[in-house]
Design an enzyme around this catalytic site. Sequence first.
Site, short mmCIF file in Angstrom:
data_model
loop_
_atom_site.label_atom_id
_atom_site.label_comp_id
_atom_site.label_asym_id
_atom_site.label_seq_id
_atom_site.Cartn_x
_atom_site.Cartn_y
_atom_site.Cartn_z
N GLY A 154 0.75 -1.31 0.01
CA GLY A 154 -0.06 -0.03 0.08
C GLY A 154 0.83 1.33 0.07
O GLY A 154 0.20 2.48 -0.01
N ILE A 201 -4.49 -0.86 2.70
CA ILE A 201 -5.01 -0.93 1.26
C ILE A 201 -6.48 -0.77 1.45
O ILE A 201 -7.11 -1.22 2.25
CB ILE A 201 -5.04 -2.49 0.55
CG1 ILE A 201 -3.82 -2.82 0.60
CG2 ILE A 201 -6.00 -2.45 -0.58
CD1 ILE A 201 -3.43 -4.32 0.09
N TYR A 243 -10.14 2.18 10.70
CA TYR A 243 -10.60 3.43 11.42
C TYR A 243 -11.95 3.27 12.30
O TYR A 243 -12.79 2.16 12.00
CB TYR A 243 -11.07 4.29 10.07
CG TYR A 243 -11.29 5.66 10.31
CD1 TYR A 243 -10.45 6.64 11.42
CD2 TYR A 243 -12.44 6.07 10.14
CE1 TYR A 243 -10.97 7.75 11.90
CE2 TYR A 243 -12.83 7.38 10.47
CZ TYR A 243 -12.22 8.12 11.22
OH TYR A 243 -12.34 9.59 11.42
N TYR A 283 -17.98 8.98 5.65
CA TYR A 283 -17.15 7.64 5.40
C TYR A 283 -17.67 6.76 4.60
O TYR A 283 -16.87 5.92 4.07
CB TYR A 283 -16.62 7.39 6.81
CG TYR A 283 -15.41 6.55 6.87
CD1 TYR A 283 -14.10 7.45 6.45
CD2 TYR A 283 -15.17 5.08 6.78
CE1 TYR A 283 -13.00 6.67 6.48
CE2 TYR A 283 -13.88 4.69 6.75
CZ TYR A 283 -12.93 5.42 6.60
OH TYR A 283 -11.68 4.33 6.44
#
EC number: 1.3.1.9
Length: 279
Positions: free
Chosen positions: A15, A95, A150, A160
């Site tokens: 990533g 990722i 998160y 989000y």
Amino acid sequence: MPYSLLKGKKGLIFGALNDQSIAWKIAERAHEEGASIVLSNTAVAMRMGSVDELAAKCNSLVIPADATNVEDIENLMKQTMEHFGGKIDFILHSIGMSPNVRKGFTYDDLDYPNYHKTLDISAMSFHKILQVSRRLDSINEWGSIVALSYIAAQRTLYGYNDMADAKALLESIARSFGYIYGREKKIRINTVSQSPTPTTAGSGVMGFGGLLDFSERMSPLGNATAEECADYCITLFSDLTKKVTMQNLFNDGGFSSMGMSRSAMEVYNRNLDDCIDCK
């Protein structure tokens, strides 16, 4: 200051795109702590970013791979083990991407093919990496695997979008596979729930600037930076955390334990009259 926490260890980092990426910072810190690493991203992302610069800095091999493609992951794992002459000690999954977010679709009006891509890229790719790693027996005992998450996996945060669902799935995969990998190979799997961080991907979230300011005001210690996330992940790759597994670990300055801070309340009160009809 380096502490040689990863001296002699070998790892695979997914990533890293550019020097704003958390994965980039983790790769730099892993190198500083004595690890040898292989870097991987999709061929398209590698053309868009500057991963070759990072590889030169860290004396690393770069192997393109699509983490949603099992065959690509198998080839990557085999090439990585061939490069190192054996198994590896840690993996970073950093990722995440939502076509719905990029194209402005809201959560109550998602495009479902995009939704599937979000889940595949951001979460199912983690399961594929773990499954291939186990099948190829590519990780040493007491190895460590970390994926970045998160707090939207647990709490609803405006804007989000379907990435919240992807993060919830990501954390579930870490727990489910953590049991299997821990029982069989003493390999630990954790997720790190990071503060909102101004990366290329994160900045695409609707209202990101406001979210960044809000979390900074809410967190007693302030937002954790990408560099601080890197420091935390290094400890999880090290032998200092050998019995930590199947956890979602918050690196967010205390945000996850807060209800309301004085600083955030002051801003709210100043704007209450203007936003009396806001929901």
